[in-house]
Design an enzyme around this catalytic site. Structure first.
Site, PDB file in Angstrom:
ATOM      1  CG  HIS A   1      -1.226  -5.174  -1.116  1.00  0.00           C
ATOM      2  ND1 HIS A   1      -1.565  -3.887  -0.721  1.00  0.00           N
ATOM      3  CD2 HIS A   1      -1.581  -5.263  -2.422  1.00  0.00           C
ATOM      4  CE1 HIS A   1      -2.110  -3.238  -1.738  1.00  0.00           C
ATOM      5  NE2 HIS A   1      -2.123  -4.057  -2.798  1.00  0.00           N
TER       6      HIS A   1
ATOM      7  N   GLY B   1       3.191 -19.998  -0.087  1.00  0.00           N
ATOM      8  CA  GLY B   1       4.439 -19.228  -0.055  1.00  0.00           C
ATOM      9  C   GLY B   1       4.251 -17.736  -0.004  1.00  0.00           C
TER      10      GLY B   1
ATOM     11  CG  HIS C   1       5.651 -13.235  -7.754  1.00  0.00           C
ATOM     12  ND1 HIS C   1       6.787 -12.814  -7.094  1.00  0.00           N
ATOM     13  CD2 HIS C   1       4.766 -13.571  -6.788  1.00  0.00           C
ATOM     14  CE1 HIS C   1       6.593 -12.920  -5.780  1.00  0.00           C
ATOM     15  NE2 HIS C   1       5.373 -13.372  -5.569  1.00  0.00           N
TER      16      HIS C   1
ATOM     17  CG  HIS D   1       2.226 -10.017  -4.317  1.00  0.00           C
ATOM     18  ND1 HIS D   1       1.766 -10.103  -3.031  1.00  0.00           N
ATOM     19  CD2 HIS D   1       3.174 -10.981  -4.442  1.00  0.00           C
ATOM     20  CE1 HIS D   1       2.410 -11.071  -2.398  1.00  0.00           C
ATOM     21  NE2 HIS D   1       3.268 -11.630  -3.239  1.00  0.00           N
TER      22      HIS D   1
ATOM     23  CB  CYS E   1      -0.918   0.019   1.221  1.00  0.00           C
ATOM     24  SG  CYS E   1      -2.412  -0.965   1.067  1.00  0.00           S
TER      25      CYS E   1
ATOM     26  CG  HIS F   1      -4.780  -3.852   1.927  1.00  0.00           C
ATOM     27  ND1 HIS F   1      -3.436  -4.148   1.974  1.00  0.00           N
ATOM     28  CD2 HIS F   1      -5.390  -4.766   2.712  1.00  0.00           C
ATOM     29  CE1 HIS F   1      -3.246  -5.177   2.771  1.00  0.00           C
ATOM     30  NE2 HIS F   1      -4.418  -5.572   3.228  1.00  0.00           N
TER      31      HIS F   1
ATOM     32  CB  THR G   1       6.420 -13.554   2.432  1.00  0.00           C
ATOM     33  OG1 THR G   1       6.761 -12.860   1.231  1.00  0.00           O
ATOM     34  CG2 THR G   1       6.958 -14.981   2.377  1.00  0.00           C
TER      35      THR G   1
END
Ligand code: AMP
Ligand code: ZN
Length: 114
Positions: free
Chosen positions: A98, A93, A102, A100, A7, A46, A95
Protein backbone atom coordinates in the site's frame (compact mmCIF):
# COMPACT_ATOMS: atom_id res chain seq x y z
CA UNK A 1 -12.73 -8.04 5.89
CA UNK A 2 -9.96 -5.86 4.46
CA UNK A 3 -6.63 -7.67 4.03
CA UNK A 4 -4.39 -4.62 3.55
CA UNK A 5 -2.85 -3.50 6.84
CA UNK A 6 -2.59 0.16 5.82
CA UNK A 7 -6.17 0.22 4.51
CA UNK A 8 -7.23 -1.07 7.91
CA UNK A 9 -5.28 1.71 9.64
CA UNK A 10 -6.77 4.28 7.25
CA UNK A 11 -10.24 3.07 8.17
CA UNK A 12 -9.44 3.03 11.90
CA UNK A 13 -9.92 -0.74 12.07
CA UNK A 14 -6.37 -1.36 13.26
CA UNK A 15 -4.58 0.59 15.98
CA UNK A 16 -1.82 3.00 15.01
CA UNK A 17 -0.34 6.15 16.51
CA UNK A 18 -2.00 8.59 14.12
CA UNK A 19 -0.39 12.04 13.90
CA UNK A 20 -2.17 13.62 10.94
CA UNK A 21 -5.32 12.97 8.94
CA UNK A 22 -7.50 14.56 6.30
CA UNK A 23 -10.03 13.03 3.87
CA UNK A 24 -7.29 11.86 1.48
CA UNK A 25 -4.25 11.05 3.65
CA UNK A 26 -3.31 9.68 7.04
CA UNK A 27 0.04 9.68 8.86
CA UNK A 28 1.11 7.44 11.71
CA UNK A 29 4.21 6.21 13.52
CA UNK A 30 6.06 3.32 11.90
CA UNK A 31 5.77 0.21 14.10
CA UNK A 32 9.50 -0.53 13.68
CA UNK A 33 11.25 2.85 13.56
CA UNK A 34 14.71 3.04 12.01
CA UNK A 35 15.26 6.64 13.16
CA UNK A 36 14.19 8.65 16.25
CA UNK A 37 11.36 10.07 14.12
CA UNK A 38 9.84 7.60 11.66
CA UNK A 39 6.38 8.42 10.31
CA UNK A 40 4.45 6.96 7.39
CA UNK A 41 2.17 9.14 5.27
CA UNK A 42 -0.23 7.24 3.03
CA UNK A 43 -3.07 8.00 0.65
CA UNK A 44 -6.21 6.47 2.19
CA UNK A 45 -7.38 5.02 -1.09
CA UNK A 46 -5.62 1.73 -1.74
CA UNK A 47 -2.89 1.69 -4.37
CA UNK A 48 -0.18 -0.96 -4.25
CA UNK A 49 2.87 1.17 -5.08
CA UNK A 50 4.05 4.37 -6.73
CA UNK A 51 4.56 2.40 -9.96
CA UNK A 52 0.91 1.37 -9.90
CA UNK A 53 -0.45 4.83 -9.05
CA UNK A 54 -1.69 5.35 -12.59
CA UNK A 55 -5.22 6.68 -12.03
CA UNK A 56 -4.02 9.46 -9.75
CA UNK A 57 -6.01 12.69 -9.68
CA UNK A 58 -3.83 15.48 -11.08
CA UNK A 59 -3.08 17.31 -7.84
CA UNK A 60 -3.23 14.41 -5.36
CA UNK A 61 0.43 13.43 -5.70
CA UNK A 62 1.51 17.05 -5.28
CA UNK A 63 -0.67 17.50 -2.21
CA UNK A 64 0.79 14.29 -0.78
CA UNK A 65 4.34 15.58 -1.11
CA UNK A 66 3.48 19.01 0.30
CA UNK A 67 1.58 17.41 3.19
CA UNK A 68 4.75 15.47 4.03
CA UNK A 69 6.68 18.75 3.94
CA UNK A 70 4.12 20.41 6.22
CA UNK A 71 4.05 17.43 8.59
CA UNK A 72 7.83 17.67 8.89
CA UNK A 73 7.62 21.41 9.54
CA UNK A 74 4.88 21.03 12.15
CA UNK A 75 6.92 18.32 13.84
CA UNK A 76 9.79 20.79 14.19
CA UNK A 77 12.05 18.87 11.81
CA UNK A 78 12.72 21.51 9.16
CA UNK A 79 15.69 23.24 10.84
CA UNK A 80 17.71 20.05 11.36
CA UNK A 81 16.42 18.29 8.24
CA UNK A 82 14.71 15.06 7.35
CA UNK A 83 14.39 12.47 4.61
CA UNK A 84 11.38 11.33 2.56
CA UNK A 85 11.57 7.82 1.09
CA UNK A 86 9.21 5.87 -1.18
CA UNK A 87 10.34 2.26 -1.45
CA UNK A 88 8.91 0.79 -4.64
CA UNK A 89 8.81 -2.87 -5.55
CA UNK A 90 10.97 -5.75 -4.42
CA UNK A 91 14.40 -4.28 -5.12
CA UNK A 92 13.25 -0.95 -3.76
CA UNK A 93 12.71 -2.66 -0.42
CA UNK A 94 8.92 -2.35 -0.38
CA UNK A 95 7.35 -4.80 2.06
CA UNK A 96 3.82 -3.38 2.47
CA UNK A 97 1.82 -3.25 -0.76
CA UNK A 98 0.00 0.00 0.00
CA UNK A 99 1.71 3.17 -1.21
CA UNK A 100 3.48 4.95 1.65
CA UNK A 101 6.02 7.68 2.15
CA UNK A 102 8.54 7.37 5.00
CA UNK A 103 9.43 10.54 6.92
CA UNK A 104 12.73 9.94 8.71
CA UNK A 105 14.49 12.34 11.03
CA UNK A 106 16.05 12.87 14.44
CA UNK A 107 19.62 11.82 13.65
CA UNK A 108 22.16 12.30 10.88
CA UNK A 109 21.02 10.03 8.05
CA UNK A 110 23.82 8.56 5.98
CA UNK A 111 23.85 8.54 2.19
CA UNK A 112 23.86 6.37 0.16
CA UNK A 113 21.63 3.84 1.94
CA UNK A 114 22.71 0.17 1.94
P1 AMP B 1 8.39 -0.57 3.25
O1 AMP B 1 9.53 -1.51 3.56
O2 AMP B 1 8.81 0.66 2.53
O3 AMP B 1 7.25 -1.31 2.55
O4 AMP B 1 7.87 -0.06 4.64
C1 AMP B 1 6.82 -0.63 5.35
C2 AMP B 1 6.87 -0.09 6.74
O5 AMP B 1 5.64 -0.33 7.36
C3 AMP B 1 7.97 -0.72 7.60
O6 AMP B 1 8.86 0.30 8.02
C4 AMP B 1 7.18 -1.34 8.75
O7 AMP B 1 7.85 -1.21 9.99
C5 AMP B 1 5.88 -0.55 8.72
N1 AMP B 1 4.71 -1.24 9.24
C6 AMP B 1 4.26 -2.48 8.89
N2 AMP B 1 3.12 -2.75 9.54
C7 AMP B 1 2.83 -1.66 10.30
C8 AMP B 1 1.77 -1.34 11.19
N3 AMP B 1 0.76 -2.17 11.44
N4 AMP B 1 1.80 -0.12 11.80
C9 AMP B 1 2.81 0.74 11.56
N5 AMP B 1 3.83 0.50 10.73
C10 AMP B 1 3.85 -0.70 10.11
ZN1 ZN C 1 -4.36 -0.78 1.23
Amino acid sequence: MIECVFCRIAQHELDAQIVDEDPDFIAFHDAHPVAPVHLLLIPKRHVASLAEWTEVEPDLAGRWLLRARDLAARSGLAPSGYRLVINTGEWGGQTVAHLHLHLLAGRLLKWPPG
